[in-house]
Design an enzyme around this catalytic site. Structure first.
Site, PDB file in Angstrom:
ATOM      1  N   CYS A  59     -30.061  28.480  13.438  1.00 57.19           N
ATOM      2  CA  CYS A  59     -29.812  29.851  13.899  1.00 57.19           C
ATOM      3  C   CYS A  59     -29.102  29.839  15.243  1.00 57.19           C
ATOM      4  CB  CYS A  59     -31.150  30.588  13.994  1.00 57.19           C
ATOM      5  SG  CYS A  59     -30.979  32.240  14.695  1.00 57.19           S
ATOM      6  N   CYS A  98     -30.272  32.467  17.731  1.00 60.36           N
ATOM      7  CA  CYS A  98     -31.583  32.191  18.353  1.00 60.36           C
ATOM      8  C   CYS A  98     -31.457  31.090  19.408  1.00 60.36           C
ATOM      9  CB  CYS A  98     -32.609  31.706  17.322  1.00 60.36           C
ATOM     10  SG  CYS A  98     -32.623  32.597  15.782  1.00 60.36           S
ATOM     11  N   ASP A  99     -30.723  30.035  19.103  1.00 59.13           N
ATOM     12  CA  ASP A  99     -30.764  28.823  19.937  1.00 59.13           C
ATOM     13  C   ASP A  99     -29.471  28.518  20.690  1.00 59.13           C
ATOM     14  OD1 ASP A  99     -33.340  28.400  18.991  1.00 59.13           O
ATOM     15  OD2 ASP A  99     -32.622  27.308  17.234  1.00 59.13           O
TER      16      ASP A  99
END
Ligand code: NAP
Length: 309
Positions: free
Chosen positions: A134, A137-138
């Site tokens: 992701c 997200c990261d």
């Protein structure tokens, strides 16, 4: 004391499940939705949505929260538990979670899909230490660094575009020389000066000592190169989540998704499926919500037929 019986149980609180809940509630049925993670499903990892009609530029998590509140305000009972099994006794269906069992007469499976893995050396070892599924997200952890994205669909293309804004360089590694993603996404990705396409190439290993340091890539001619990167974002599609369904209970398509007809009816009367978990040629928010509405209408028709309306 939790209410252990509902007219309709919905497994999954993503766009398909929350839409089905809204429609079932508006038709007057009692509804319980089981959600084992974050309501909204993949909306939570979608930074910006520009193809959901009527809501251009919407952020995924914000749309997820709106869908959740709409379903809750309509009277949906949301239970934050993972479904681990289900059983069928005549017209009564039982769903098992870690806290016990819940029954219903109509069941809508909207459990979505999970990220596919590459299955190469280093993938598991470095998950959370440079391997991610992701980018939204990261990606922030790799600001100003060189990273790789693996995949050729819309997700990989959008992740490469997103990462190109925060990372120094993005290698987009895809096994063919044509992308599966849409033409507009391909054009947008190609227009990013710091995205380098590595085509007709597969990832053979992810390497490093404590964290990801490089990705090993095999080209079509069999030669291998090692590209120094700090992270590898894997975006090679997803597999339907059906592990809680006992083998042989529902007819599945060859890719493991649940077979449904045009009205979202599975092979078992009273069980419906909607969204990414069902056999569908297009996995979008708009198709998931449409599936949810159809599944709810079919569940209502079924409840009327068995005298539960
Ligand atoms: P996808 O469309 O299934 O694409 C998966 C990609 O990964 C394909 O390019 C595939 O290669 C590649 N791949 C699969 N297994 C692989 C392996 N073992 N090794 C290397 N590469 C592998 O998945 P997705 O991109 O996650 O998209 C899923 C659905 O969501 C699609 O319907 C997509 O259109 C939709 N989506 C839409 C948007 C949007 O409209 N903005 C955004 C994101 C996702 P091949 O091409 O060679 O098969």
């Amino acid at each position: 004391m939790k209410d252990r019986h509902s007219d309709v149980i919905i497994i999954g609180g993503g766009p398909a499940g929350l839409t089905a809940a809204l429609y079932c509630r508006r038709a007057g049925y009692s509804v319980t939705v089981f959600e084992g993670g974050m309501p909204g499903g993949k909306l939570n990892v979608t930074l910006e949505i520009d193809n959901y009609p009527g809501a251009p530029g919407t952020e995924g998590p914000s749309l997820a929260m709106t869908m959740l509140s709409q379903a809750e305000e309509a009277g949906t009972n949301i239970v934050y538990e993972q479904v681990t099994g289900l059983s069928l006794q005549e017209t009564l269906k039982t769903v098992t979670t870690e806290s016990g069992s819940y029954s219903c007469h109509a069941l809508i499976v909207a459990s979505g899909s999970e990220n596919r893995k590459l299955g190469v050396p280093g993938e598991d070892k470095f998950t959370g230490r440079g391997v991610s599924y992701c980018a939204t997200c990261d990606g922030g952890f790799f600001k100003g660094m060189d990273v790789a994205v693996c995949g050729g669909g819309n997700t990989a293309l959008e992740e490469a575009q997103y990462l190109s804004e925060i990372c120094s360089k993005v290698y987009l590694i895809h096994r063919r020389n044509e992308f599966r993603g849409s033409a507009i996404n391909v054009e947008r990705t190609k227009s990013k000066p710091n995205v380098e396409l590595v085509l007709s190439a597969t990832v053979s290993a992810i390497e490093g000592s404590d964290r990801v340091e490089s990705v090993r890539v095999r080209r079509a001619d069999g030669s291998e190169i090692s590209i120094p990167v700090s992270a590898v974002f894997i975006a090679i599609g997803s597999a339907p989540i059906t592990s809680f369904i006992p083998e042989g209970t529902l007819a599945l398509a060859p890719d493991g998704s649940i077979e449904v007809d045009a009205l979202m009816r599975t092979s078992v009367p009273g069980i419906f499926a909607a969204g990414d978990v069902r056999n569908t040629p297009l996995r979008q928010i708009v198709t998931a919500t449409a599936d949810g509405a159809l599944a709810a209408a079919s569940a209502g028709k079924y409840l009327a037929e068995i005298g539960r309306a």
